[in-house]
Design a protein around this motif. Structure first.
Motif, PDB file in Angstrom:
ATOM      1  N   HIS A   1      47.921  19.702  18.657  1.00  0.00           N
ATOM      2  CA  HIS A   1      46.833  18.974  19.324  1.00  0.00           C
ATOM      3  C   HIS A   1      47.156  17.481  19.454  1.00  0.00           C
ATOM      4  N   LYS A   2      48.221  17.027  18.752  1.00  0.00           N
ATOM      5  CA  LYS A   2      48.532  15.591  18.761  1.00  0.00           C
ATOM      6  C   LYS A   2      49.795  15.286  19.553  1.00  0.00           C
ATOM      7  N   ILE A   3      50.758  16.230  19.519  1.00  0.00           N
ATOM      8  CA  ILE A   3      52.052  15.956  20.163  1.00  0.00           C
ATOM      9  C   ILE A   3      52.393  17.076  21.134  1.00  0.00           C
ATOM     10  N   SER A   4      53.375  16.806  21.996  1.00  0.00           N
ATOM     11  CA  SER A   4      53.849  17.863  22.881  1.00  0.00           C
ATOM     12  C   SER A   4      54.613  18.874  22.004  1.00  0.00           C
ATOM     13  N   PRO A   5      54.163  20.135  21.947  1.00  0.00           N
ATOM     14  CA  PRO A   5      54.714  21.074  20.962  1.00  0.00           C
ATOM     15  C   PRO A   5      56.198  21.359  21.164  1.00  0.00           C
ATOM     16  N   PRO A   6      56.974  21.316  20.096  1.00  0.00           N
ATOM     17  CA  PRO A   6      58.391  21.677  20.198  1.00  0.00           C
ATOM     18  C   PRO A   6      58.549  23.193  20.344  1.00  0.00           C
ATOM     19  N   LYS A   7      59.782  23.629  20.609  1.00  0.00           N
ATOM     20  CA  LYS A   7      60.030  25.085  20.745  1.00  0.00           C
ATOM     21  C   LYS A   7      60.221  25.750  19.388  1.00  0.00           C
ATOM     22  N   THR A   8      60.334  24.920  18.354  1.00  0.00           N
ATOM     23  CA  THR A   8      60.631  25.452  17.022  1.00  0.00           C
ATOM     24  C   THR A   8      59.403  25.345  16.104  1.00  0.00           C
TER      25      THR A   8
ATOM     26  N   TRP B   1      49.608  36.582  19.862  1.00  0.00           N
ATOM     27  CA  TRP B   1      50.768  36.197  19.052  1.00  0.00           C
ATOM     28  C   TRP B   1      51.444  34.953  19.632  1.00  0.00           C
ATOM     29  N   ILE B   2      50.634  33.903  19.722  1.00  0.00           N
ATOM     30  CA  ILE B   2      51.193  32.606  20.084  1.00  0.00           C
ATOM     31  C   ILE B   2      51.347  31.803  18.785  1.00  0.00           C
ATOM     32  N   TYR B   3      52.328  30.914  18.752  1.00  0.00           N
ATOM     33  CA  TYR B   3      52.539  30.086  17.574  1.00  0.00           C
ATOM     34  C   TYR B   3      51.598  28.882  17.641  1.00  0.00           C
ATOM     35  N   GLU B   4      50.832  28.680  16.574  1.00  0.00           N
ATOM     36  CA  GLU B   4      49.905  27.547  16.546  1.00  0.00           C
ATOM     37  C   GLU B   4      50.444  26.514  15.557  1.00  0.00           C
ATOM     38  N   GLY B   5      51.095  25.468  16.102  1.00  0.00           N
ATOM     39  CA  GLY B   5      51.709  24.452  15.246  1.00  0.00           C
ATOM     40  C   GLY B   5      50.667  23.529  14.623  1.00  0.00           C
TER      41      GLY B   5
ATOM     42  N   ASP C   1      57.090  24.548  12.599  1.00  0.00           N
ATOM     43  CA  ASP C   1      56.865  23.366  11.763  1.00  0.00           C
ATOM     44  C   ASP C   1      57.914  23.285  10.650  1.00  0.00           C
ATOM     45  N   GLY C   2      58.502  22.119  10.519  1.00  0.00           N
ATOM     46  CA  GLY C   2      59.415  21.867   9.401  1.00  0.00           C
ATOM     47  C   GLY C   2      60.815  22.405   9.585  1.00  0.00           C
ATOM     48  N   ARG C   3      61.091  23.088  10.722  1.00  0.00           N
ATOM     49  CA  ARG C   3      62.441  23.615  10.969  1.00  0.00           C
ATOM     50  C   ARG C   3      62.807  23.361  12.427  1.00  0.00           C
ATOM     51  N   ASP C   4      64.084  22.988  12.671  1.00  0.00           N
ATOM     52  CA  ASP C   4      64.476  22.820  14.069  1.00  0.00           C
ATOM     53  C   ASP C   4      65.456  23.896  14.496  1.00  0.00           C
ATOM     54  N   ASP C   5      65.599  24.938  13.659  1.00  0.00           N
ATOM     55  CA  ASP C   5      66.532  26.019  14.000  1.00  0.00           C
ATOM     56  C   ASP C   5      65.845  27.387  14.070  1.00  0.00           C
ATOM     57  N   VAL C   6      64.499  27.406  13.973  1.00  0.00           N
ATOM     58  CA  VAL C   6      63.787  28.686  14.087  1.00  0.00           C
ATOM     59  C   VAL C   6      62.835  28.587  15.280  1.00  0.00           C
ATOM     60  N   LEU C   7      63.123  29.381  16.304  1.00  0.00           N
ATOM     61  CA  LEU C   7      62.308  29.315  17.513  1.00  0.00           C
ATOM     62  C   LEU C   7      60.931  29.927  17.287  1.00  0.00           C
ATOM     63  N   ARG C   8      59.924  29.322  17.920  1.00  0.00           N
ATOM     64  CA  ARG C   8      58.563  29.853  17.805  1.00  0.00           C
ATOM     65  C   ARG C   8      58.491  31.295  18.306  1.00  0.00           C
ATOM     66  N   GLU C   9      59.225  31.585  19.383  1.00  0.00           N
ATOM     67  CA  GLU C   9      59.144  32.947  19.928  1.00  0.00           C
ATOM     68  C   GLU C   9      59.757  33.960  18.960  1.00  0.00           C
ATOM     69  N   ASP C  10      60.782  33.552  18.227  1.00  0.00           N
ATOM     70  CA  ASP C  10      61.370  34.473  17.238  1.00  0.00           C
ATOM     71  C   ASP C  10      60.397  34.680  16.075  1.00  0.00           C
ATOM     72  N   TYR C  11      59.757  33.589  15.694  1.00  0.00           N
ATOM     73  CA  TYR C  11      58.803  33.648  14.583  1.00  0.00           C
ATOM     74  C   TYR C  11      57.628  34.578  14.931  1.00  0.00           C
ATOM     75  N   THR C  12      57.064  34.424  16.140  1.00  0.00           N
ATOM     76  CA  THR C  12      55.892  35.247  16.490  1.00  0.00           C
ATOM     77  C   THR C  12      56.291  36.708  16.676  1.00  0.00           C
ATOM     78  N   ARG C  13      57.544  36.938  17.134  1.00  0.00           N
ATOM     79  CA  ARG C  13      58.013  38.331  17.233  1.00  0.00           C
ATOM     80  C   ARG C  13      58.060  38.958  15.833  1.00  0.00           C
ATOM     81  N   TYR C  14      58.541  38.163  14.890  1.00  0.00           N
ATOM     82  CA  TYR C  14      58.605  38.630  13.492  1.00  0.00           C
ATOM     83  C   TYR C  14      57.204  38.960  12.950  1.00  0.00           C
ATOM     84  N   ILE C  15      56.229  38.093  13.248  1.00  0.00           N
ATOM     85  CA  ILE C  15      54.858  38.329  12.756  1.00  0.00           C
ATOM     86  C   ILE C  15      54.288  39.604  13.374  1.00  0.00           C
TER      87      ILE C  15
END
Ligand SMILES: C[S@@+](CC[C@H](N)C(=O)[O-])C[C@H]1O[C@@H](n2cnc3c(N)ncnc32)[C@H](O)[C@@H]1O
Length: 241
Positions: free
Chosen positions: A96-103, A88-92, A105-119
């Motif tokens: 592969h092109k940029i240093s991955p943000p913590k949020t 359950w890692i977030y795959e942006g 794709d397309g949102r800067d207010d939803v954390l990847r860790e919150d998203y993967t917990r939801y999934i």
């Protein structure tokens, strides 16, 4: 098995005729990740695999493919157990092109860790709701750690609080985790250690036009003849004869 076929399906793209699978497609997260062709291939593998051995799934995400596999197992009166795993890692889209943000794709207010917990929670909830009497042995592990546990017959507790011992023969493996060449090859080699004669491997994202490492790997497997190609209408399904 006599005369494995180049394509086992003679019709152009059609939907798998099953009302429950149709319902699953609009109930679970991950609709875009499971091509209809895979369901035909899963059904074929499940119908034709030996009764001895487990079904292994690498890459659960929100559990669409897991619930399809469980349904096909029960529909075909197969008692083979299903073991699966995900990190359950977030795959942006652009990792592969940029240093991955913590949020995400397309949102800067939803954390990847919150998203993967939801999934992950959506997956657990789907099993508790739809397959409570038939739950798989699921793990929050990388495929490397999962196979380490598998290859050493580790006794452990799964995500549904069931005690189980990993390991033993594999009858069918669905590889849909990290699609890089290196990781798909590792997953493949681990499956091959336990795949029984007559057992199947289905590689997601392995269609010949794909850029994924999994597509490169299946070209090698097809040449080496370690396995026999059963179908490659989209993704590659192999059998060990
Ligand atoms: C394409 S999704 C799986 C979709 C799912 N099989 C379906 O069709 O509903 C890929 C999943 O693999 C997981 N994954 C990526 N690398 C992994 C690894 N090394 N081991 C286990 N899971 C991994 C990701 O967290 C993601 O949830």
């Amino acid at each position: 098995m006599k005369n494995p076929v180049k394509s086992i399906f003679h019709k152009p793209k059609i939907y798998f005729p099953d009302d429950y699978i149709k319902r699953l497609r609009c109930s679970l997260i991950g609709e875009g990740m499971l091509p209809e062709e895979n369901i035909f291939q899963m059904d074929y593998a499940i119908k034709n695999m030996p009764n001895e051995g487990s079904v292994i799934e690498i890459g659960i995400y929100g559990g669409l493919s897991t619930n399809v596999l469980l349904h096909l197992l029960s529909k075909n009166n197969k008692t083979n157990k299903l073991f699966n795993t995900d990190v359950w890692i977030y795959e942006g889209f652009y990792d592969h092109k940029i240093s991955p943000p913590k949020t995400i794709d397309g949102r800067d207010d939803v954390l990847r860790e919150d998203y993967t917990r939801y999934i992950k929670e959506a997956y657990l909830s789907s099993i508790k709701t739809l397959s409570k009497n038939n739950s798989p042995h699921s793990f929050h592990l990388s495929s490397d750690d999962f196979f380490e546990a598998w290859n050493t017959n580790k006794k452990t507790t799964d995500l549904f609080e069931h005690e189980t011992t990993l390991g033993g023969p594999i009858a069918f493996a669905y590889i849909d985790g990290d699609h890089s060449y290196q990781q798909t090859k590792k997953d493949f080699e681990n499956v091959m250690k336990s795949l029984v004669i007559g057992g199947f491997i289905l590689f997601d994202d392995s269609e010949s036009t794909s850029d994924f490492g999994s597509a490169q790997l299946v070209k090698e497997i097809a040449k080496n003849k370690t396995l026999t190609l059963v179908d490659n209408r989209l993704n590659h399904l192999f059998v060990k004869l």
